[in-house]
Design an enzyme around this catalytic site. Structure first.
Site, PDB file in Angstrom:
ATOM      1  N   LEU A  83     -17.090   4.552  -8.478  1.00 20.04           N
ATOM      2  CA  LEU A  83     -17.549   5.142  -7.215  1.00 20.04           C
ATOM      3  C   LEU A  83     -19.033   4.881  -6.969  1.00 20.04           C
ATOM      4  CD1 LEU A  83     -15.859   8.676  -7.527  1.00 20.04           C
ATOM      5  CD2 LEU A  83     -14.832   6.497  -6.882  1.00 20.04           C
ATOM      6  N   SER A 128     -14.117   0.650   1.517  1.00 20.00           N
ATOM      7  CA  SER A 128     -14.553   1.482   2.634  1.00 20.00           C
ATOM      8  C   SER A 128     -14.010   0.964   3.961  1.00 20.00           C
ATOM      9  CB  SER A 128     -16.082   1.467   2.671  1.00 20.00           C
ATOM     10  OG  SER A 128     -16.547   1.883   3.937  1.00 20.00           O
ATOM     11  N   GLU A 130     -15.746   0.777   6.419  1.00 17.27           N
ATOM     12  CA  GLU A 130     -16.830  -0.056   6.975  1.00 17.27           C
ATOM     13  C   GLU A 130     -16.503  -1.541   6.835  1.00 17.27           C
ATOM     14  OE1 GLU A 130     -20.222   0.215   8.378  1.00 17.27           O
ATOM     15  OE2 GLU A 130     -19.151   1.966   9.091  1.00 17.27           O
ATOM     16  N   TYR A 152     -24.101  -3.187   3.867  1.00 18.25           N
ATOM     17  CA  TYR A 152     -23.220  -2.306   3.089  1.00 18.25           C
ATOM     18  C   TYR A 152     -21.764  -2.762   3.216  1.00 18.25           C
ATOM     19  CZ  TYR A 152     -20.337   1.692   1.907  1.00 18.25           C
ATOM     20  OH  TYR A 152     -19.355   2.481   1.367  1.00 18.25           O
ATOM     21  N   ASN A 181     -14.129   7.679   6.564  1.00 16.44           N
ATOM     22  CA  ASN A 181     -15.197   8.658   6.315  1.00 16.44           C
ATOM     23  C   ASN A 181     -14.622   9.960   5.758  1.00 16.44           C
ATOM     24  OD1 ASN A 181     -16.143   6.728   8.287  1.00 16.44           O
ATOM     25  ND2 ASN A 181     -17.995   7.972   8.361  1.00 16.44           N
TER      26      ASN A 181
END
Ligand code: G4F
Length: 332
Positions: A83, A128, A130, A152, A181
């Site tokens: 993580l 993610s 993202e 990122y 999220n």
């Protein structure tokens, strides 16, 4: 014999919830932390302070292969949850090099050491939403192409492919979670949800008069971090390694979160929220909404916390930590 897990990033929001969850399941839990965290435990270990004595911490740096190798050699474990990362998107625009270094090389170091020392260990990579960036389809699932919009996001795409490559090339049990999220009362103050609940609580208590934010129209699919760590564990219990989208399937705007959070305190966000261009990003991700049907089907995973419950819990927690009695809307 209890199962044993090593968590990188155990001091963060997800790491702390995951450690609690694994302890409740009877695991022996180890955490990999930076040496600097040991020097400042009150601040850097605050999220896992209540677990002291029940988890074992080991110092290493994601920037140092030898330090990771040493911990993975010395500590015995069956599952590794990776993580640790530079996880703040805005910061990745300010310092893309550090983000790439921690998130890509750090992941590669962990995988390379595992391959060398514990090839049978089950590995979870924190991917993610993202990675979807400018979304190619909505809602996004495991087949949606990636188009990251930030250093990122790019670093997470690289980590995702590294983990997949160790699975395909070396037969390792590597799973990628594609988590949308997720937030809660342990969220870092720089992320928008916590910034809003903390800001609203401070305004209610007379500590601040306004809250400065960026793009209120961005839409995200927000869930509770405590729900999402359950999915991480379930992924590593499957017969075969695979990738899973974890999301609620419902998107809301930053503006809606403001409305709810301020509303909990009988405040109208429009009187207090000021738009500040410094919080706009050079490239924004406008909309994320996930399709977690594969996780529902194969993992039996479901989120339990609604968007409104999330905002309520976070506002109440911020009021409490600011040292005041919560006075919530509708409670007199
Ligand atoms: O809370 P955020 O900073 O989270 P973001 O960028 O969506 O990333 C988070 O979720 C990802 C999963 O999709 C994780 F991988 C990542 O590590 C992190 O946990 O921003 C959410 C939205 C953005 O669109 C941003 O532009 O809120 C908008 N926003 C508007 N004003 C703001 C602000 N974000 C922040 N942080 N601060 C503001 O003042």
């Amino acid at each position: 014999m209890p199962r044993k897990a090593l968590i990188t990033g155990i001091t963060g929001q997800d790491g702390s919830y995951l450690a609690e969850h694994l302890l409740a399941l009877g695991y022996e839990v180890h955490g990999l932390i930076r040496r600097v965290a040991l020097e400042e435990p009150e601040r850097r270990l605050s999220r896992i302070q209540h677990l002291a004595g029940r988890i074992q911490l080991h110092a290493a740096s994601l920037e140092s292969y030898p330090s990771i190798f040493h911990v993975i050699k010395r500590v015995d474990f069956d599952e590794l949850y990776h993580l640790a990362a530079q996880s703040f998107v805005a910061e990745s625009f300010a310092d893309g090099f550090s983000t790439m270094n921690s998130n890509i090389n750090g992941t590669h170091y962990v995988l390379a050491a595992l391959r060398e020392l514990r090839p049978a260990c089950r590995f979870y990579f924190a991917g993610s939403s993202e990675m979807f960036g400018t979304v190619q389809a909505s809602p996004q699932n495991e087949s949606t192409p990636f188009h990251p919009r930030s250093p990122y996001g790019i670093s997470k795409v690289a980590g995702f492919h590294l983990s997949t490559n160790y699975r395909e090339a070396h037969g390792m049990f590597c799973c990628n979670g594609i988590l949308f999220n997720h937030t809660g009362p342990r969220r870092g103050f720089e992320f928008v949800t916590r910034k809003i609940t903390r800001g609203a609580a401070r305004i209610k208590l007379g500590l601040d008069r306004e809250l400065r934010l960026g793009n209120l129209d961005a839409r995200r699919d927000w869930g509770h971090a405590a729900d999402y760590v359950r999915a991480m564990h379930l992924m590593l219990q499957q017969p075969e390694p695979a990738d899973f989208v974890i999301a609620t399937g419902i998107s809301h705007s930053v503006r809606q979160f403001c409305q709810l959070a301020f509303g909990e305190l009988d405040l109208d966000y429009r009187e207090f929220v000021k738009i500040d261009p410094q919080f706009y990003r050079p490239a924004e991700v406008d909309l994320l909404v996930g399709d977690a049907s594969k996780a529902h089907r194969l993992l039996g995973w479901q989120p339990t916390c609604t968007f409104a419950e999330l905002a309520r819990e976070m506002v109440a927690a911020d009021l409490e930590t600011l040292g005041k009695t919560p006075i919530l809307a509708g409670t007199g």
